[in-house]
Design an enzyme around this catalytic site. Structure first.
Site, PDB file in Angstrom:
ATOM      1  N   MET A  39      -3.698  -4.068   2.073  1.00  0.00           N
ATOM      2  CA  MET A  39      -4.198  -4.281   3.207  1.00  0.00           C
ATOM      3  C   MET A  39      -4.002  -3.062   4.025  1.00  0.00           C
ATOM      4  SD  MET A  39      -2.694  -7.275   5.977  1.00  0.00           S
ATOM      5  CE  MET A  39      -1.183  -6.498   6.048  1.00  0.00           C
ATOM      6  N   HIS A  44       3.539  -1.386  -2.560  1.00  0.00           N
ATOM      7  CA  HIS A  44       4.164  -1.857  -1.581  1.00  0.00           C
ATOM      8  C   HIS A  44       5.062  -2.814  -1.992  1.00  0.00           C
ATOM      9  CE1 HIS A  44       0.993  -0.268   1.601  1.00  0.00           C
ATOM     10  NE2 HIS A  44       1.688   0.788   1.046  1.00  0.00           N
ATOM     11  N   ASP A 103      -3.029   2.505   4.249  1.00  0.00           N
ATOM     12  CA  ASP A 103      -2.112   3.568   3.398  1.00  0.00           C
ATOM     13  C   ASP A 103      -2.882   4.304   2.340  1.00  0.00           C
ATOM     14  OD1 ASP A 103       0.196   4.906   2.841  1.00  0.00           O
ATOM     15  OD2 ASP A 103       0.949   3.193   1.998  1.00  0.00           O
ATOM     16  N   SER A 129      -1.187  -2.572  -3.072  1.00  0.00           N
ATOM     17  CA  SER A 129      -0.331  -3.406  -2.200  1.00  0.00           C
ATOM     18  C   SER A 129      -0.862  -4.786  -2.556  1.00  0.00           C
ATOM     19  CB  SER A 129      -0.650  -2.753  -0.694  1.00  0.00           C
ATOM     20  OG  SER A 129       0.324  -3.964   0.108  1.00  0.00           O
ATOM     21  N   THR A 130      -1.112  -5.507  -1.662  1.00  0.00           N
ATOM     22  CA  THR A 130      -1.281  -6.933  -1.780  1.00  0.00           C
ATOM     23  C   THR A 130      -2.167  -7.210  -3.147  1.00  0.00           C
ATOM     24  OG1 THR A 130      -1.539  -7.417   0.484  1.00  0.00           O
ATOM     25  CG2 THR A 130      -2.137  -9.110  -0.820  1.00  0.00           C
TER      26      THR A 130
END
Length: 330
Positions: free
Chosen positions: A266, A174, A269, A147-148
């Protein structure tokens, strides 16, 4: 939204890039949100000056158009940490959840060891959280959740995968719609293997990396003996693509032949999906804290004892190659 949290104070706002640079130098904020489109000086020009003259973590505020996606990916390449979509409809829950995500994102980035070391050049005490476990097994698919900080992390990993890599790769990053196709094109341009956005019916095969479509979930099916991907709207998860959904589906279709990789991001998930991978006898690599932009998703996996190996970002690509090839060459 930001000031609804007692730990966050918005110290200043700016009408354009020139004013932003002046105010960053004056107020020295912990984090900056930066629009791409502004009068006098646009966001990308402003970002370059910020990173050169007054480095600070930057969150881009992006439209979900193709042009907005292109500018955002360029901003991440130039040093922005992450982005906030102007239209947040790809996060399928209500505005309270969106606000919570924004607040969590700001706090996670500001508290990140990686950010302190990379942007502020602070010495950060190392936790020495690195381990590598050898395994002898035929892996058919490498499933990566991120993600991030993902676009830069994926570039680092995929650039180390050789042309003759003997397994398929699938990636849940994401991102909203529009972004994943452009991300795939960028990664394809720097990779020795083919990288593209996944479409329903694509076969999981050696030398191909498929990136899940933004705003959709990626699952697997067996059709006439072939293992293919399917792009689905269901289930209705907080993040689409969902790492949990992809990993769980991979474990059902590929059994113990899944090499799961969880990287910077973050939240949690990936934990539930990787539990299924582990139950079926798969293998799991988690990125270590020092090299994560946000140490959330890997931490959650490590904390419940799922990680077989914990590695810095620059070692993950070669570890994937070593693990997949080790058995194939016996």
């Amino acid at each position: 939204m930001l000031e609804s949290d007692p730990q966050i104070k918005v110290v200043a706002t700016a009408r354009d890039g020139l004013e932003a640079i002046e105010k960053i130098k004056t107020f020295k904020p912990d984090i900056v949100t930066l629009d791409v489109e502004m009068p006098r000086m646009d966001g990308l020009t402003t970002l370059k000056i910020i990173m050169n003259e007054c480095p600070v973590p930057v969150l881009m505020v992006s439209s979900l158009t193709t042009e907005g996606a292109e500018a955002t990916l360029e901003a991440l390449k130039l040093g922005a940490v992450d982005f906030i979509p102007k239209q947040l409809s790809y996060v399928s829950l209500d505005i309270i959840k969106i606000k919570d995500e924004l607040i969590q994102k700001v706090k996670s980035i500001v508290n990140s060891k990686y950010i302190r070391r990379k942007i502020y050049r602070h010495e950060v005490k190392s936790s020495k959280d690195v381990k590598f476990k050898h395994v002898k097994k035929n892996f058919e698919v490498v499933a990566i959740g991120v993600s991030t900080g993902g676009p830069v992390a994926l570039q680092e990993v995929l650039s180390r995968i050789p042309e003759n890599f003997p397994a398929g790769i699938v990636i849940a990053q994401h991102m909203p719609p529009n972004f994943t196709r452009l991300l795939a094109e960028r990664l394809n341009s720097i990779s020795k293997i083919e990288v593209r956005e996944a479409q329903t019916g694509d076969k999981v095969r050696a030398g191909l990396a498929l990136i899940a479509q933004g705003g959709k979930n990626l699952i697997f099916e067996k059709v006439f003996g072939e293992k293919i991907v399917k792009i689905a709207d269901k289930p209705d998860t907080l993040y689409k693509p969902s790492v949990d959904v992809m990993m769980e589906s991979a474990s059902e279709v590929f059994g113990d032949k899944v090499l799961g990789v969880i990287m910077t991001g973050m939240g949690r998930d990936g934990v539930e999906g990787l539990k299924k991978v582990k139950e079926k006898g798969g293998y799991i690599i988690a990125q270590n804290e020092e090299t994560c932009v946000v140490y959330g998703m890997p931490k959650a996996v490590i904390d419940v004892g799922l990680a077989d190996s914990i590695l810095p970002l620059e070692k993950i690509g070669e570890a994937i190659v070593e693990i997949v090839r080790e058995r194939k060459e016996i």
